[in-house]
Motif scaffolding. Structure first.
Motif, PDB file in Angstrom:
ATOM      1  N   ALA A 157     -10.834  70.533 -48.765  1.00 21.04           N
ATOM      2  CA  ALA A 157     -11.258  70.689 -50.161  1.00 21.04           C
ATOM      3  C   ALA A 157     -10.362  71.682 -50.878  1.00 21.04           C
ATOM      4  O   ALA A 157     -10.347  72.867 -50.543  1.00 21.04           O
ATOM      5  CB  ALA A 157     -12.703  71.157 -50.205  1.00 21.04           C
ATOM      6  N   HIS A 158      -9.600  71.191 -51.843  1.00 18.92           N
ATOM      7  CA  HIS A 158      -8.774  72.064 -52.677  1.00 18.92           C
ATOM      8  C   HIS A 158      -9.358  71.967 -54.082  1.00 18.92           C
ATOM      9  O   HIS A 158      -8.831  71.283 -54.956  1.00 18.92           O
ATOM     10  CB  HIS A 158      -7.311  71.587 -52.655  1.00 18.92           C
ATOM     11  N   VAL A 159     -10.495  72.644 -54.260  1.00 18.03           N
ATOM     12  CA  VAL A 159     -11.278  72.449 -55.489  1.00 18.03           C
ATOM     13  C   VAL A 159     -11.700  73.785 -56.088  1.00 18.03           C
ATOM     14  O   VAL A 159     -11.867  74.774 -55.373  1.00 18.03           O
ATOM     15  CB  VAL A 159     -12.540  71.596 -55.196  1.00 18.03           C
ATOM     16  N   MET A 160     -11.876  73.797 -57.387  1.00 11.79           N
ATOM     17  CA  MET A 160     -12.296  75.003 -58.087  1.00 11.79           C
ATOM     18  C   MET A 160     -13.769  75.277 -57.776  1.00 11.79           C
ATOM     19  O   MET A 160     -14.519  74.373 -57.418  1.00 11.79           O
ATOM     20  CB  MET A 160     -12.121  74.842 -59.601  1.00 11.79           C
ATOM     21  N   LYS A 161     -14.147  76.530 -57.979  1.00  9.82           N
ATOM     22  CA  LYS A 161     -15.533  76.924 -57.689  1.00  9.82           C
ATOM     23  C   LYS A 161     -16.491  76.266 -58.684  1.00  9.82           C
ATOM     24  O   LYS A 161     -16.286  76.352 -59.889  1.00  9.82           O
ATOM     25  CB  LYS A 161     -15.619  78.453 -57.795  1.00  9.82           C
ATOM     26  N   SER A 162     -17.509  75.622 -58.171  1.00  8.31           N
ATOM     27  CA  SER A 162     -18.527  74.981 -59.008  1.00  8.31           C
ATOM     28  C   SER A 162     -19.728  74.705 -58.108  1.00  8.31           C
ATOM     29  O   SER A 162     -19.601  74.711 -56.880  1.00  8.31           O
ATOM     30  CB  SER A 162     -17.996  73.653 -59.564  1.00  8.31           C
ATOM     31  N   PRO A 163     -20.899  74.425 -58.683  1.00  8.23           N
ATOM     32  CA  PRO A 163     -22.051  74.063 -57.842  1.00  8.23           C
ATOM     33  C   PRO A 163     -21.732  72.847 -56.978  1.00  8.23           C
ATOM     34  O   PRO A 163     -22.133  72.760 -55.820  1.00  8.23           O
ATOM     35  CB  PRO A 163     -23.149  73.746 -58.860  1.00  8.23           C
ATOM     36  N   GLN A 164     -20.963  71.896 -57.556  1.00  8.03           N
ATOM     37  CA  GLN A 164     -20.625  70.681 -56.797  1.00  8.03           C
ATOM     38  C   GLN A 164     -19.722  71.017 -55.613  1.00  8.03           C
ATOM     39  O   GLN A 164     -19.822  70.388 -54.556  1.00  8.03           O
ATOM     40  CB  GLN A 164     -19.927  69.659 -57.710  1.00  8.03           C
ATOM     41  N   ALA A 165     -18.835  72.008 -55.794  1.00  7.81           N
ATOM     42  CA  ALA A 165     -17.957  72.401 -54.683  1.00  7.81           C
ATOM     43  C   ALA A 165     -18.787  73.015 -53.555  1.00  7.81           C
ATOM     44  O   ALA A 165     -18.510  72.803 -52.369  1.00  7.81           O
ATOM     45  CB  ALA A 165     -16.899  73.392 -55.167  1.00  7.81           C
ATOM     46  N   LEU A 166     -19.820  73.769 -53.937  1.00  2.00           N
ATOM     47  CA  LEU A 166     -20.700  74.341 -52.917  1.00  2.00           C
ATOM     48  C   LEU A 166     -21.515  73.235 -52.248  1.00  2.00           C
ATOM     49  O   LEU A 166     -21.762  73.273 -51.035  1.00  2.00           O
ATOM     50  CB  LEU A 166     -21.632  75.372 -53.575  1.00  2.00           C
ATOM     51  N   ALA A 167     -21.908  72.239 -53.058  1.00  3.44           N
ATOM     52  CA  ALA A 167     -22.662  71.107 -52.499  1.00  3.44           C
ATOM     53  C   ALA A 167     -21.786  70.340 -51.503  1.00  3.44           C
ATOM     54  O   ALA A 167     -22.291  69.783 -50.522  1.00  3.44           O
ATOM     55  CB  ALA A 167     -23.142  70.191 -53.618  1.00  3.44           C
ATOM     56  N   LEU A 168     -20.486  70.337 -51.747  1.00  3.68           N
ATOM     57  CA  LEU A 168     -19.575  69.650 -50.825  1.00  3.68           C
ATOM     58  C   LEU A 168     -19.612  70.340 -49.449  1.00  3.68           C
ATOM     59  O   LEU A 168     -19.646  69.680 -48.410  1.00  3.68           O
ATOM     60  CB  LEU A 168     -18.155  69.647 -51.403  1.00  3.68           C
ATOM     61  N   TYR A 169     -19.612  71.667 -49.466  1.00  3.72           N
ATOM     62  CA  TYR A 169     -19.737  72.415 -48.198  1.00  3.72           C
ATOM     63  C   TYR A 169     -21.040  72.010 -47.492  1.00  3.72           C
ATOM     64  O   TYR A 169     -21.053  71.670 -46.305  1.00  3.72           O
ATOM     65  CB  TYR A 169     -19.695  73.925 -48.485  1.00  3.72           C
ATOM     66  N   ALA A 170     -22.134  72.050 -48.245  1.00  6.90           N
ATOM     67  CA  ALA A 170     -23.439  71.733 -47.645  1.00  6.90           C
ATOM     68  C   ALA A 170     -23.472  70.285 -47.147  1.00  6.90           C
ATOM     69  O   ALA A 170     -24.049  69.992 -46.094  1.00  6.90           O
ATOM     70  CB  ALA A 170     -24.543  71.969 -48.672  1.00  6.90           C
ATOM     71  N   ALA A 171     -22.818  69.395 -47.909  1.00  2.93           N
ATOM     72  CA  ALA A 171     -22.805  67.980 -47.509  1.00  2.93           C
ATOM     73  C   ALA A 171     -22.038  67.802 -46.205  1.00  2.93           C
ATOM     74  O   ALA A 171     -22.378  66.954 -45.374  1.00  2.93           O
ATOM     75  CB  ALA A 171     -22.185  67.134 -48.616  1.00  2.93           C
ATOM     76  N   CYS A 172     -21.001  68.604 -46.006  1.00  2.00           N
ATOM     77  CA  CYS A 172     -20.257  68.541 -44.741  1.00  2.00           C
ATOM     78  C   CYS A 172     -21.164  68.993 -43.601  1.00  2.00           C
ATOM     79  O   CYS A 172     -21.217  68.355 -42.549  1.00  2.00           O
ATOM     80  CB  CYS A 172     -19.006  69.423 -44.803  1.00  2.00           C
ATOM     81  N   VAL A 173     -21.881  70.097 -43.816  1.00  2.74           N
ATOM     82  CA  VAL A 173     -22.799  70.576 -42.765  1.00  2.74           C
ATOM     83  C   VAL A 173     -23.793  69.464 -42.422  1.00  2.74           C
ATOM     84  O   VAL A 173     -24.000  69.124 -41.260  1.00  2.74           O
ATOM     85  CB  VAL A 173     -23.559  71.847 -43.246  1.00  2.74           C
ATOM     86  N   LYS A 174     -24.382  68.881 -43.470  1.00  2.00           N
ATOM     87  CA  LYS A 174     -25.448  67.898 -43.228  1.00  2.00           C
ATOM     88  C   LYS A 174     -24.908  66.607 -42.592  1.00  2.00           C
ATOM     89  O   LYS A 174     -25.584  65.993 -41.769  1.00  2.00           O
ATOM     90  CB  LYS A 174     -26.158  67.568 -44.553  1.00  2.00           C
ATOM     91  N   SER A 175     -23.682  66.231 -42.948  1.00  2.00           N
ATOM     92  CA  SER A 175     -23.131  64.982 -42.398  1.00  2.00           C
ATOM     93  C   SER A 175     -22.396  65.217 -41.089  1.00  2.00           C
ATOM     94  O   SER A 175     -21.799  64.298 -40.536  1.00  2.00           O
ATOM     95  CB  SER A 175     -22.184  64.342 -43.425  1.00  2.00           C
TER      96      SER A 175
END
Ligand code: MCA
Ligand code: AMP
Length: 507
Positions: free
Chosen positions: A58-76
């Motif tokens: 992930a080469h993305v700017m800080k945003s709620p969606q970027a944090l959700a991406l982290y969480a989505a990786c954990v969950k998946s």
């Protein structure tokens, strides 16, 4: 089978309307709304072909969606690989290739520039911008807001974080569910975080500090975060009265102290200021206490170990020290040459063992064996001593490393780049004290015979290829580099010679 990180950090908040992210502009994202975003995102990653164990870069700017991406990786069950937003395509190429990332999420503005990297490495390219928009979120919006957490064991990887190395080649630190979870648990307890806390979050979320220390702790505690895109001193001062805690690098504190309006009136609601990632000068600690009445709590850690020591919450927080080992973490101080344990009070290299210590470097078994011993001790490369009261003092670095505003720069990497420029025969890169960043980069160059090089041209040539924080802020061209009788460049001599360049520039 369960998913340890998801079960501890996220599952307890399912369906809860409690506030999680307090965003600039006043909107609030509840835990439930965030988790809905996470489920859609996890379904999107799966739709793109990611399966447990795959790396998601992930080469993305800080945003709620970027944090959700982290969480989505954990969950998946996939492995989150966050990348510093200031990396250039040249730098990204290595990370995406080395990790063999299955998915590469980039900013929409750089899609064309990194397209070739994705083609060559076989990563699926998708986008996510600072505004939360991009092809990844477009896909996520078409997905169901429910996703079954994929089973993972404590020993499975949750994240891969690249840290640069003394050889100039970055190493991917493999962090497991256990590493991240054990550290979050220790920190919540050590720093007394509860659901009543509101953390002012102005750190980037692509490093351990902003991602794991700040976010995992707040998720475990159940509190909220004032989630700012970056550290802007005006915004931080405006938000401080609503917060109960802040985590920052020393530059945050020196910048606040430079503001005349920064006073104890703004910090009455605060219960805790934490500093780390770089040494906090005792002088800053004292000035901060004088101005606000708060004693900053300094802690110490590394990407490979997450947090290892912390000053105490209740007992004395000593300026210039990083406190005691966290519960469950064992440390020792060893001689750099013989590896023998040093007597108390003497300087040596800090070794760390515990559930927080990473699993090894990605695809680098030899490097792993050098630094992570069979008995579980990791050799940090930081020089320290433990005083008679048990406080750990970080007194220097055994490794050739510059820390600028909390970002690590390995001189070797910058030297290799400078040496490759036309007309450059050789270079030496050292750190010099910097009033804002703590330390910053000085490059000393020697021209090839008959070639002419100058600072301005070299500076221009670094712009496209080196991340901003790595670029030399002072460049000097000399006839030759100082060497000892063995032919080794005398970096200490250069550090002394250029110690004042940033101070002088300010005067
Ligand atoms: C930005 N620039 C820098 C840095 N940051 N230059 C040197 N050192 C830096 N740290 C440059 C940019 O390339 C740009 O240069 C110019 O400064 C302005 O950029 P901007 O983004 O506006 O900078 P800033 O807002 O002033 O950022 C300074 C900062 C930021 C707030 C101190 O760097 C920051 O948030 N640092 C935190 C780092 C961190 O989270 N570290 C944790 C690592 P130009 O104008 O030439 O383009 S984890 C770790 O270390 C361990 C585990 C631990 O213990 O925590
Ligand atoms: P990183 O590799 O980015 O995780 O950075 C870790 C390095 O930051 C450590 O090895 C230390 O050199 C440094 N560091 C982190 N916290 C502190 C601190 N409180 N005092 C001094 N150095 C620190």
């Amino acid at each position: 089978m369960t998913n340890p990180l998801y079960d501890a950090l996220f599952a307890p908040h399912e369906g809860k309307s409690s506030p999680f992210l307090l965003l600039a502009g006043g909107s609030i994202l509840s835990h439930a709304a965030f988790l809905e975003m996470v489920d859609r995102m996890a379904n999107a990653l799966t739709a793109l072909g990611a399966v447990p164990g795959d790396r998601v870069a992930a080469h993305v700017m800080k945003s709620p969606q970027a944090l959700a991406l982290y969480a989505a990786c954990v969950k998946s069950g996939t492995v989150f690989l966050p990348l510093n937003t200031s990396y250039t395509p040249r730098e990204l190429d290595y990370f995406v290739g080395d990790s063999a990332a299955k998915i590469f999420v980039c900013d929409p503005s750089e899609e064309a520039a990194v397209h070739d990297i994705a083609m060559r490495t076989g990563a699926h390219l998708t986008t996510l911008g600072a505004d939360g928009l991009g092809s990844l979120t477009e896909l996520a919006e078409t997905q169901e807001p429910n996703f079954k957490a994929q089973p993972r064991s404590l020993n499975d990887l949750a994240a891969l974080l690249y840290t640069s190395g003394t050889t100039g080649r970055s190493k991917g630190a493999m962090l497991t569910h256990e590493n991240l979870l054990s550290n979050a648990k220790s920190l919540v307890e050590a720093w007394r975080f509860t659901r009543d806390d509101v953390l002012l979050h102005a750190l980037p979320i692509f490093h351990t500090h902003g991602l794991f220390v700040a976010t995992n702790v707040m998720l475990l505690a159940g509190g909220a975060m004032i989630f700012l895109p970056k550290f802007d001193v005006e915004t931080v001062m405006a938000q401080l009265p609503k917060a109960t805690a802040m985590m920052g690098v020393p530059t945050f504190y020196t910048r606040l102290l430079e503001e005349k309006q920064f006073s104890s009136d703004l910090t009455t609601n605060m219960r805790l200021f934490i500093s780390g990632s770089a040494p906090l000068l005792a002088e800053t600690h004292k000035k901060f206490e004088l101005r606000t009445g708060h004693r900053i709590l300094e802690r110490y850690g590394m990407t490979e170990t997450s947090m290892t020591t912390s000053n105490p919450y209740d007992a004395e927080r000593r300026a210039g020290t990083v406190g005691f080992p966290l519960p469950g973490v064992k440390i020792k101080v060893c001689d750099a040459q013989t590896n023998a344990e040093m007597p108390m009070g003497e300087i040596g290299v800090l070794w760390v063992r515990g559930p927080n210590v990473f699993k090894g470097y990605w695809n680098m078994p030899e490097k792993t064996r050098e630094e992570l011993r069979a008995d579980g001790f990791f050799i940090t490369g930081d020089l320290c001593l433990i005083d008679e009261h048990g406080y750990v003092h970080i007194v220097g670095r055994g490794k050739d490393l510059i820390i600028s505003g909390g970002y690590n720069i390995y001189p070797k990497e910058v030297e290799m780049f400078l040496d490759s420029l036309p007309g450059v025969k050789e270079s030496a890169v050292v750190g010099a004290p910097h009033p804002d960043f703590g330390e910053s980069v000085v490059a000393i160059l020697v021209a090839e015979d008959g070639a002419r090089i100058d600072a301005a041209t070299i500076e221009a040539q670094t712009k496209d290829d080196l991340a901003g924080f790595k670029r030399p802020r002072h460049i000097e061209v000399v006839a030759e580099l100082p060497r000892n009788t063995m032919g080794k460049v005398q970096k200490n001599q250069l550090r002394e010679q250029f110690a004042d360049v940033f101070q002088l520039a300010q005067d």
